[in-house]
Scaffold this active site. Structure first.
Site, PDB file in Angstrom:
ATOM      1  N   LYS A 211     -13.601 -16.075   4.121  1.00  0.00           N
ATOM      2  CA  LYS A 211     -11.714 -15.474   4.065  1.00  0.00           C
ATOM      3  C   LYS A 211     -12.036 -14.110   4.957  1.00  0.00           C
ATOM      4  O   LYS A 211     -10.397 -13.433   5.677  1.00  0.00           O
ATOM      5  CB  LYS A 211     -12.791 -14.613   2.411  1.00  0.00           C
ATOM      6  CG  LYS A 211     -12.395 -13.641   2.401  1.00  0.00           C
ATOM      7  CD  LYS A 211     -10.839 -13.415   1.668  1.00  0.00           C
ATOM      8  CE  LYS A 211      -9.985 -12.095   1.945  1.00  0.00           C
ATOM      9  NZ  LYS A 211      -8.905 -11.796   1.274  1.00  0.00           N
ATOM     10  N   CYS A 265      -7.292  -4.337   3.096  1.00  0.00           N
ATOM     11  CA  CYS A 265      -7.678  -6.348   3.626  1.00  0.00           C
ATOM     12  C   CYS A 265      -7.367  -6.179   5.868  1.00  0.00           C
ATOM     13  O   CYS A 265      -8.560  -6.073   5.788  1.00  0.00           O
ATOM     14  CB  CYS A 265      -6.645  -7.233   2.937  1.00  0.00           C
ATOM     15  SG  CYS A 265      -6.684  -6.801   1.385  1.00  0.00           S
TER      16      CYS A 265
HETATM   17  N1  SAJ Z   1       2.396  -6.363   9.874  1.00  0.00           N
HETATM   18  C1  SAJ Z   1       2.867  -6.206  10.891  1.00  0.00           C
HETATM   19  N2  SAJ Z   1       3.127  -6.711  12.218  1.00  0.00           N
HETATM   20  C2  SAJ Z   1       3.857  -8.905  10.781  1.00  0.00           C
HETATM   21  C3  SAJ Z   1       2.344  -8.794   9.814  1.00  0.00           C
HETATM   22  C4  SAJ Z   1       2.207  -7.993   9.107  1.00  0.00           C
HETATM   23  O1  SAJ Z   1       2.258  -5.606  11.506  1.00  0.00           O
HETATM   24  O2  SAJ Z   1       3.901  -9.712  12.222  1.00  0.00           O
HETATM   25  C5  SAJ Z   1       1.689  -5.387   9.282  1.00  0.00           C
HETATM   26  C6  SAJ Z   1       1.941  -4.944   7.937  1.00  0.00           C
HETATM   27  O3  SAJ Z   1       3.392  -3.573   7.677  1.00  0.00           O
HETATM   28  C7  SAJ Z   1       1.193  -4.769   7.185  1.00  0.00           C
HETATM   29  C8  SAJ Z   1      -0.733  -5.069   7.259  1.00  0.00           C
HETATM   30  O4  SAJ Z   1       0.359  -5.675   8.392  1.00  0.00           O
HETATM   31  O5  SAJ Z   1       0.900  -3.002   7.284  1.00  0.00           O
HETATM   32  C9  SAJ Z   1      -0.989  -5.992   6.618  1.00  0.00           C
HETATM   33  O6  SAJ Z   1      -0.103  -7.227   5.781  1.00  0.00           O
HETATM   34  P1  SAJ Z   1      -0.436  -7.865   5.639  1.00  0.00           P
HETATM   35  O7  SAJ Z   1       0.895  -9.274   4.823  1.00  0.00           O
HETATM   36  O8  SAJ Z   1      -0.222  -9.393   6.934  1.00  0.00           O
HETATM   37  O9  SAJ Z   1      -1.117  -8.641   4.831  1.00  0.00           O
HETATM   38  P2  SAJ Z   1      -1.595  -7.690   3.499  1.00  0.00           P
HETATM   39  O10 SAJ Z   1      -3.023  -7.065   3.953  1.00  0.00           O
HETATM   40  O11 SAJ Z   1      -0.835  -7.548   2.431  1.00  0.00           O
HETATM   41  O12 SAJ Z   1      -2.300  -9.206   2.672  1.00  0.00           O
HETATM   42  C10 SAJ Z   1      -3.202 -10.358   3.913  1.00  0.00           C
HETATM   43  C11 SAJ Z   1      -3.026 -11.327   3.283  1.00  0.00           C
HETATM   44  N3  SAJ Z   1      -3.493 -12.106   4.701  1.00  0.00           N
HETATM   45  C12 SAJ Z   1      -2.872 -13.244   4.987  1.00  0.00           C
HETATM   46  O13 SAJ Z   1      -2.340 -13.041   5.137  1.00  0.00           O
HETATM   47  C13 SAJ Z   1      -4.082 -13.312   6.201  1.00  0.00           C
HETATM   48  C14 SAJ Z   1      -3.080 -11.820   1.810  1.00  0.00           C
HETATM   49  O14 SAJ Z   1      -3.134 -13.220   1.950  1.00  0.00           O
HETATM   50  C15 SAJ Z   1      -4.712 -11.711   1.572  1.00  0.00           C
HETATM   51  O15 SAJ Z   1      -4.624 -11.714   0.426  1.00  0.00           O
HETATM   52  C16 SAJ Z   1      -5.392 -10.121   1.193  1.00  0.00           C
HETATM   53  O16 SAJ Z   1      -4.540  -9.409   2.293  1.00  0.00           O
HETATM   54  C17 SAJ Z   1      -6.561  -9.713   1.016  1.00  0.00           C
HETATM   55  O17 SAJ Z   1      -6.697  -9.321  -0.167  1.00  0.00           O
HETATM   56  O18 SAJ Z   1      -7.294 -10.390   1.629  1.00  0.00           O
END
Ligand code: SAJ
Length: 420
Positions: A211, A265
């Site tokens: 995870k 996360c």
């Molecule tokens: N972000 C970027 N650029 C990107 C993608 C995301 O800057 O290309 C930023 C987003 O704006 C945000 C942050 O990253 O601020 C996180 O967003 P996210 O959509 O990547 O992830 P979370 O935090 O909403 O959810 C993640 C997910 N993990 C993965 O994709 C590996 C989700 O599947 C998990 O269940 C969740 O963390 C968790 O609860 O751990």
């Protein structure tokens, strides 16, 4: 459904616990949700949801109305317990497992030999075994003659994406790590009732690290994109164009730069790996530092754009940590807005956040910050800083709103390819 497990107590009715409890209640289990927050308990007992998540409200309403889902502030006796409480980090970035410990202490008096305890909270390696040690200390009567705990323990990390929780709970694969193989098999019987993805059984420590690896992988890849944004800016190249072109290679998939990484996360979990192996986790630590530094870089762009301006009006578009949700936790946009408000005390900050109706407490009481609609912000602002790629912003036309290219800092690359 397992013949053995009919009742489930979910501890922690937040973004993960409530959807999980609801789905279990819809799939044949009698589910009781426990939360220390009385307001959360009252909302759920009334069949409503205390936060925004698409489709969740209708499911909760049905589950509560059918009597299959109840809630209170205290744990109850059940065949299975699912712990879904937060695991933040402390000021020194070491993991804080105190909520897991408190949940374990709360359920301990109710445990019976043969019951199942599942830890869903994202946890540092060995935490599930630690839960076992706490239970042994609290309930020595649950240790058998072979010195084995008669309670089954497993880690089943949640992997759902906020905003898509009700879909991904059903469709994502699950990893289940048992402290013993029997515990993993018992936990599988619970998740198999609603999970359409594959369920992979392993040991608890491997599941915990898997995870953490998922979120660290994403963090490292976002850091790569964020670092590219800095490099491209210095070289006066459009980073989004570079990434779009590089991604035409069949084995390249660069993620998108932004104002930093938020949420509870991805900005947190990599530190658990760093804590577990500080001397080895060099790339993972650096990625965190690169992403954490991005908000200050955005602030420096704002400062440069407004050099010499007297009492500037700055529109900040978006406060949440990612698009189309109302979750402001660990949001880089939120910290950037606070920093802008601190810096330009003589000016005004017009916040546009379509998913909230009131500013968070640290912004609400500032005289120079107000929450306004997009059109008003665009009409009044000297500088527009786009921080979140909300649907409302993606669909809007900046020129129709009267926003000129040299008035815009677009940290998400949706409006102006050349401003970052
Ligand atoms: N972000 C970027 N650029 C990107 C993608 C995301 O800057 O290309 C930023 C987003 O704006 C945000 C942050 O990253 O601020 C996180 O967003 P996210 O959509 O990547 O992830 P979370 O935090 O909403 O959810 C993640 C997910 N993990 C993965 O994709 C590996 C989700 O599947 C998990 O269940 C969740 O963390 C968790 O609860 O751990």
């Amino acid at each position: 459904m397992s013949l053995l497990i009919r009742t489930v107590n979910v501890i922690g009715m937040g973004y993960i616990g409530l959807p999980t409890a609801t789905v279990l209640a819809e799939n044949g289990f009698r589910v009781h949700g426990t939360d220390v927050n009385e307001a959360t308990v009252s909302a759920i007992s009334a069949g409503s949801v205390p936060f925004a998540e698409p489709d969740l409200a209708a499911h909760v309403e049905r589950a509560v109305r059918s009597g299959e889902l109840t809630a209170s502030s205290r744990p109850v006796e059940a065949h299975a317990y699912v712990i879904a409480v937060p695991t933040p980090f402390l000021e020194d970035r070491t993991p804080d497992v105190s909520f897991i410990e408190a949940a374990t202490r709360a359920i301990a008096p109710h445990l019976k030999g043969g019951c199942l305890v599942i830890l869903e909270s994202t946890s540092p390696p060995s935490t599930t075994e630690k839960v076992g040690r706490w239970i042994r200390d609290l309930r020595p009567d649950l240790i058998d003659d072979n010195d084995s705990l008669t309670v089954q323990l497993a880690h089943c990390p949640e992997r759902v994406l906020p905003g898509r929780v009700m879909v991904e709970l059903i469709t994502n694969d699950r990893i289940i790590g048992g402290v013993t193989p029997d515990a993993a098999i018992a936990a599988r019987s619970l998740y198999a009732t609603f999970c359409d993805g594959d369920i992979h059984l392993t040991d608890a420590r491997t599941a915990e690290l898997a995870k953490l690896v998922e979120n660290s992988y994403r963090d490292v890849n976002i850091a790569f994109a964020n670092e590219l944004a800095l490099i491209a800016d210095r070289l006066q190249v459009d980073v989004w164009e570079v990434i779009r072109l590089a991604n035409r290679h069949p084995r390249v998939n660069v993620l998108q730069p932004g104002p930093g990484v938020g949420g509870h996360c991805i900005a947190v979990d990599p530190w658990f790996i760093v804590d577990a192996a500080p001397d080895l986790a060099r790339l993972i630590r650096t990625a965190r530092e690169v992403n954490d530094a991005k908000p200050s870089w955005v602030l420096s762009k704002v400062r440069n754009a407004l050099a010499g301006a007297d009492a500037p009006i700055i529109a900040a578009l978006g406060l949440s940590f990612k698009p189309d949700i109302d979750d402001l936790r660990e949001s880089p946009a939120r910290s950037i807005v606070a920093a802008i408000a601190d810096e330009f005390t003589g000016g005004r900050v017009l916040v546009v956040e379509p998913n909230i109706t009131a500013l968070p407490s640290e912004l609400k009481n500032r005289r120079n910050v107000e929450l306004v609609a997009l059109a008003e912000a665009a009409a009044r602002a000297d500088l527009v800083v786009l921080l979140v790629d909300h649907r409302d912003f993606r669909l809007a036309d900046p020129s129709a709103l009267g926003i000129a290219v040299d008035q815009l800092i677009d940290t998400r690359g949706i409006w102006s390819r050349l401003s970052r």
